[in-house]
Design a protein around this motif. Structure first.
Motif, PDB file in Angstrom:
ATOM      1  N   ASP A   1       3.904 -16.161  -9.644  1.00  0.00           N
ATOM      2  CA  ASP A   1       5.261 -15.762 -10.008  1.00  0.00           C
ATOM      3  C   ASP A   1       5.257 -14.428 -10.734  1.00  0.00           C
ATOM      4  N   ARG A   2       4.274 -14.219 -11.599  1.00  0.00           N
ATOM      5  CA  ARG A   2       4.211 -12.949 -12.324  1.00  0.00           C
ATOM      6  C   ARG A   2       3.952 -11.796 -11.361  1.00  0.00           C
ATOM      7  N   LEU A   3       3.079 -12.014 -10.401  1.00  0.00           N
ATOM      8  CA  LEU A   3       2.780 -10.974  -9.416  1.00  0.00           C
ATOM      9  C   LEU A   3       4.030 -10.601  -8.628  1.00  0.00           C
ATOM     10  N   LEU A   4       4.842 -11.591  -8.300  1.00  0.00           N
ATOM     11  CA  LEU A   4       6.045 -11.338  -7.502  1.00  0.00           C
ATOM     12  C   LEU A   4       7.210 -10.799  -8.334  1.00  0.00           C
ATOM     13  N   ASP A   5       7.274 -11.173  -9.605  1.00  0.00           N
ATOM     14  CA  ASP A   5       8.449 -10.832 -10.404  1.00  0.00           C
ATOM     15  C   ASP A   5       8.268  -9.581 -11.258  1.00  0.00           C
ATOM     16  N   THR A   6       7.028  -9.127 -11.432  1.00  0.00           N
ATOM     17  CA  THR A   6       6.785  -7.938 -12.254  1.00  0.00           C
ATOM     18  C   THR A   6       7.186  -6.690 -11.481  1.00  0.00           C
ATOM     19  N   ASN A   7       7.958  -5.825 -12.121  1.00  0.00           N
ATOM     20  CA  ASN A   7       8.431  -4.616 -11.456  1.00  0.00           C
ATOM     21  C   ASN A   7       7.646  -3.366 -11.836  1.00  0.00           C
ATOM     22  N   GLU A   8       6.950  -3.390 -12.981  1.00  0.00           N
ATOM     23  CA  GLU A   8       6.182  -2.222 -13.416  1.00  0.00           C
ATOM     24  C   GLU A   8       4.812  -2.220 -12.750  1.00  0.00           C
ATOM     25  N   PRO A   9       4.338  -1.053 -12.279  1.00  0.00           N
ATOM     26  CA  PRO A   9       3.081  -0.995 -11.513  1.00  0.00           C
ATOM     27  C   PRO A   9       1.862  -1.516 -12.268  1.00  0.00           C
TER      28      PRO A   9
ATOM     29  N   ALA B   1       0.813  -1.214   0.000  1.00  0.00           N
ATOM     30  CA  ALA B   1       0.000   0.000   0.000  1.00  0.00           C
ATOM     31  C   ALA B   1       0.842   1.258   0.000  1.00  0.00           C
ATOM     32  N   SER B   2       2.079   1.179   0.503  1.00  0.00           N
ATOM     33  CA  SER B   2       2.920   2.370   0.599  1.00  0.00           C
ATOM     34  C   SER B   2       3.892   2.501  -0.564  1.00  0.00           C
ATOM     35  N   GLY B   3       3.637   1.756  -1.651  1.00  0.00           N
ATOM     36  CA  GLY B   3       4.478   1.887  -2.832  1.00  0.00           C
ATOM     37  C   GLY B   3       5.720   1.039  -2.829  1.00  0.00           C
ATOM     38  N   LYS B   4       5.813   0.073  -1.925  1.00  0.00           N
ATOM     39  CA  LYS B   4       6.998  -0.782  -1.854  1.00  0.00           C
ATOM     40  C   LYS B   4       6.645  -2.216  -2.229  1.00  0.00           C
ATOM     41  N   ALA B   5       5.955  -2.361  -3.366  1.00  0.00           N
ATOM     42  CA  ALA B   5       5.554  -3.697  -3.800  1.00  0.00           C
ATOM     43  C   ALA B   5       6.764  -4.573  -4.083  1.00  0.00           C
ATOM     44  N   ASP B   6       7.832  -3.982  -4.610  1.00  0.00           N
ATOM     45  CA  ASP B   6       9.033  -4.768  -4.878  1.00  0.00           C
ATOM     46  C   ASP B   6       9.627  -5.339  -3.592  1.00  0.00           C
ATOM     47  N   VAL B   7       9.598  -4.529  -2.541  1.00  0.00           N
ATOM     48  CA  VAL B   7      10.107  -4.994  -1.252  1.00  0.00           C
ATOM     49  C   VAL B   7       9.219  -6.116  -0.711  1.00  0.00           C
ATOM     50  N   ALA B   8       7.899  -5.934  -0.839  1.00  0.00           N
ATOM     51  CA  ALA B   8       6.964  -6.972  -0.377  1.00  0.00           C
ATOM     52  C   ALA B   8       7.196  -8.275  -1.127  1.00  0.00           C
ATOM     53  N   ALA B   9       7.356  -8.175  -2.452  1.00  0.00           N
ATOM     54  CA  ALA B   9       7.584  -9.373  -3.257  1.00  0.00           C
ATOM     55  C   ALA B   9       8.886 -10.060  -2.857  1.00  0.00           C
TER      56      ALA B   9
END
Length: 544
Positions: free
Chosen positions: A507-515, A156-164
């Protein structure tokens, strides 16, 4: 004598793991260094003034070893959210001074996003001394929440890459626990994107919220969005969910909206809530001769029981060259064979996109389509449009052509790059090719995509071929096949024709870097996980 740390402070320390970072060192870098220095310029002079006054205090306050430490929680806007005492000198006046000093600052500069911990706040550890230099340690620290709490906060705070990365780096996660974390991540992404300024992001957010447990309120906000595409995505998402009575009043307000599509969407939702007063409103919309909203109105009227009136509206639109696009969309929504003649009359002058729309609408009306329409559909079996190609292949058994040419077209399509086309071709081949194409059907049953294997399994169950009994039994034991077959109402493929299974979507949800691609993956994953026997309501038990 030193005072003991209060019980609540001890518990707070247990609830978080601290990872101290040196000011200016990775990962905080120059941003962390500059932020701490800026606050230090405000804090240090005030602390020096306090220490200077201690010379007039009692002897206990003259001990140069006195020190106290606090951790300051700072919200995104710079508001001081919390002050925790993590080290006490044992003298009330000395220990209270840093707390009073920090409260006196009222508000700090908004911290850079890169400095935030899992919960979205920035934590600043500050150690105050009686002796010079007065401020011994000032550093950003990171607090790691338990994983099941951290993932939605990070997303939610824009750190999806960190969450993944956190999910992927956690070993030995049970499937149910991993899916619970992915669900929390996907839902948080949708909620955060629903308020972004970019319309495509809000549209993608609506697709996510269609399957999110707490998505209804956010979707209702999107039904009043300034962009028509966002509003329609919100209505479509709400129609996927069971509506609650809480949205009845705002829906009734939408019945007077300027947009025909908005009124139709509100009417359908009210109908699902048991309120059919919207029929009158839709009839009034028809008198205005809607163009772009024709499909929405036609579909709504059919659902509400006014199919004849909807067909009349669609016929008028198809006869008007300026509004044929809307008429074709309405005809496809209705699937009424009575409209086949009007569609065929529009076909000779239709351009590429309109022609494909007409053919897709005709597919919806089979088998009650004139011979002229069936010929046009057979020609479209090699059309470059994936959706049309798949639709025609699914329709080939109904079209009645079992020629060698058609069989070869279907066999060639078993190698199509689009899984939805391969599935349609395999299912059709069982009926059109029969025993002559048994080997090709067996080859299709080994497709790596579960949706294709499901298509073969269902086709052979309905139309058995000799020598395939063991193959059907084997497919029936295929876990991915049995999951999908167990939900006959659920489509075989995810968003935009995607036939990936749950693991591939995860895997796509975790590996995709573009919002935007990540949001689309989140929507597809949530939709898919709800059609399996994996229950997403389970949560990882706390390890604390």
């Amino acid at each position: 004598m030193m005072k003991r740390i209060p019980c609540f402070s001890f518990l707070l320390l247990l609830l978080f793991h601290f990872l101290p970072r040196s000011v200016g060192a990775d990962p905080w870098g120059a941003e962390g260094d500059a932020y701490v220095k800026g606050i230090h310029e405000r804090v240090h002079p005030q602390w020096q003034s306090f220490v200077a006054e201690l010379g007039r205090a009692g002897p206990l306050y003259q001990d140069p070893a006195l020190r106290t430490e606090v951790v300051i929680g700072i919200d995104a806007d710079g508001t001081i959210a919390s002050i925790e005492r993590t080290m006490l000198a044992g003298l009330k006046g000395f220990d209270d001074a840093p707390v009073d000093l920090i409260h006196g600052l009222h508000k700090l500069p908004p911290p850079p996003q890169s400095l935030r911990s899992d919960d979205g706040q920035v934590y600043l550890r500050w150690r105050f001394l009686r002796r010079a230099p007065g401020c011994e340690d000032a550093a950003i620290i990171e607090r790691l929440l338990p994983l099941q709490k951290a993932i939605p906060c990070l997303a939610a705070s824009g750190k999806a890459d960190v969450a993944a990365a956190r999910i992927k780096a956690t070993p030995n996660l049970e499937p149910e626990a991993r899916n619970a974390l992915l669900t929390a991540m996907a839902e948080a992404l949708g909620s955060a994107a629903a308020v972004l300024p970019d319309p495509p992001m809000r549209i993608a957010a609506a697709r996510v919220l269609a399957h999110a447990r707490e998505g209804e309120a956010a979707l209702m906000v999107l039904t009043t969005d300034s962009q028509a595409g966002v509003r329609q995505a919100a209505f479509a998402a709400l129609l996927v969910r069971p509506p609650s009575a809480a949205i009845t009043v705002p829906l009734k307000k939408l019945l007077t909206a300027n947009s025909v599509e908005d009124r139709a969407g509100a009417a359908l939702l009210l109908h699902r809530l048991g309120d059919d007063s919207a029929i009158k409103n839709l009839r009034e919309s028809l008198s205005a001769g809607p163009g772009e909203g024709a499909a929405a109105v036609a579909g709504a009227l059919k659902t509400l029981g006014d199919g004849i009136e909807a067909a009349n509206l669609t016929s008028k639109l198809l006869a008007d060259p300026a509004r044929q696009v809307s008429g074709v969309a309405a005809a496809r929504a209705l699937g009424d064979p009575a409209l086949a003649g009007a569609l065929l009359r529009a076909l000779p002058t239709a351009d590429g996109p309109l022609k494909r729309g007409i053919l897709r609408a005709l597919c919806r009306m089979l088998p009650n389509v004139p011979a002229e329409g069936k010929k046009a559909l057979l020609k479209a079996i090699a059309d470059p449009d994936v959706d049309l190609r798949a639709a025609v292949m699914r329709a080939t058994p109904i079209l009645g052509d079992k020629s060698i040419a058609i069989r070869y077209r279907l066999i060639d399509a078993l190698g199509d790059p689009a899984p939805v086309v391969r599935a349609a071709a395999a299912a059709a081949l069982v009926q059109v090719g029969g025993e002559a194409t048994r080997d090709e059907v067996v080859r299709a049953s080994r497709d790596k995509v579960a949706g294709v294997r499901v298509a073969v399994y269902q086709a052979l169950k309905a139309h058995p071929l000799s020598g395939t009994a063991s193959l059907v039994a084997h497919l029936g034991e295929d876990r991915e096949v049995s999951r999908t077959v167990g939900d006959p109402e659920g489509p075989l493929f995810g968003d935009e024709g995607d036939a990936d299974d749950v693991r591939a979507l995860a895997d796509r949800l975790l590996d995709t870097n573009e919002p935007l691609p990540r949001l689309k993956a989140a929507a597809a994953w949530l939709a898919r996980i709800q059609r399996t026997d994996v229950r997403t309501t389970q949560r990882v038990p706390s390890t604390l």
